[in-house]
Design a protein around this motif. Structure first.
Motif, mmCIF file in Angstrom:
data_model
loop_
_atom_site.group_PDB
_atom_site.id
_atom_site.type_symbol
_atom_site.label_atom_id
_atom_site.label_comp_id
_atom_site.label_asym_id
_atom_site.label_seq_id
_atom_site.Cartn_x
_atom_site.Cartn_y
_atom_site.Cartn_z
ATOM 1 N N ALA A 50 36.768 44.527 36.921
ATOM 2 C CA ALA A 50 35.637 43.732 37.079
ATOM 3 C C ALA A 50 35.632 42.795 38.172
ATOM 4 N N GLN A 54 31.054 40.053 38.098
ATOM 5 C CA GLN A 54 30.843 40.352 36.775
ATOM 6 C C GLN A 54 31.744 39.378 35.939
ATOM 7 N N GLU A 57 29.201 36.450 35.461
ATOM 8 C CA GLU A 57 28.301 36.844 34.657
ATOM 9 C C GLU A 57 28.730 36.938 33.036
ATOM 10 N N TYR A 187 28.433 43.270 27.346
ATOM 11 C CA TYR A 187 28.501 43.464 28.847
ATOM 12 C C TYR A 187 29.273 44.409 29.068
ATOM 13 N N GLY A 191 28.464 48.003 30.599
ATOM 14 C CA GLY A 191 28.736 48.234 32.174
ATOM 15 C C GLY A 191 30.126 49.114 32.221
ATOM 16 N N LEU A 193 33.125 48.731 31.691
ATOM 17 C CA LEU A 193 34.125 47.858 32.522
ATOM 18 C C LEU A 193 35.656 48.316 31.864
#
Length: 199
Positions: A50, A54, A57, A187, A191, A193
């Motif tokens: 990340a 990120q 966030e 998230y 994403g 991640l």
């Protein structure tokens, strides 16, 4: 206003981070806990998965509805290696008009043994009230005995959760969903991640 700060890589933010911050608030009576993600930690390599934006966030999303938590991006904005001493000086200036007493500096007992290698380690006990939190399940007394700097023992409960374990679980397809706040889970999934896949 009584303010404490909790720094870290938050890679990703998890329930243990938020629980510790809330323990400090409840046990020691702080009005606001600042969560401060590091840009580049000085004492360990930042694991991939990340970006700084990120990580910031995720932290914002999981705290935005909690009035006594606030996220400060000062270390990411400052770029380069993130030194706690620089952050403390910045926060003292930023909150000078509302600050009641010293800023509380939350640190885990797993960091105590290396505290004398920190930048400005001689000044941090002068500028802050150091709050030593229990992080280690095994042999915590050894670390505390080495930490001779004036501090407050938090005596908190320990949640055995770590960002590194969560990253490993995501990568290997193990259970991790309920180790992070829902906003962080969504998230990471959206994403993709930390090697997350739908399969």
């Amino acid at each position: 206003m009584r303010i404490a700060m909790l720094g870290g890589s938050f890679n990703p933010p998890h329930a243990g981070h938020l629980f510790l911050a809330d323990e400090v608030r409840c046990r020691l009576g702080y009005d606001k806990i600042l969560l401060i993600p590091a840009c580049t930690p000085p004492h360990k390599a930042l694991a991939p998965g990340a970006s700084a934006a990120q990580r910031l966030e995720m932290l914002v999303r999981c705290t935005q509805d909690v009035p006594y938590f606030a996220v400060d991006s000062c270390e990411i904005d400052r770029r380069g290696v993130s030194y706690t001493y620089d952050t403390v000086r910045y926060l003292n200036e930023r909150y000078a008009s509302v600050l009641d007493g010293k800023i509380g500096l939350i640190m885990g007992d797993d960091l105590a043994a290396d505290f004398n290698t920190w930048a400005g380690c001689d000044m941090l006990p002068v500028l802050t009230d150091i709050i030593l939190a229990r992080r280690m399940i095994a042999e915590p007394e050894a670390a505390r005995q080495e930490f001779s700097v004036r501090h407050i023992e938090l005596g908190n409960s320990i949640l055995p959760i770590s960002s590194s374990d969560i990253r490993s679980r995501i990568k290997n397809g193990a259970a991790w969903r309920y180790l992070v706040p829902d906003a962080v889970y969504r998230y990471i999934v959206n994403g993709k991640l930390y090697g997350f896949t739908d399969s």
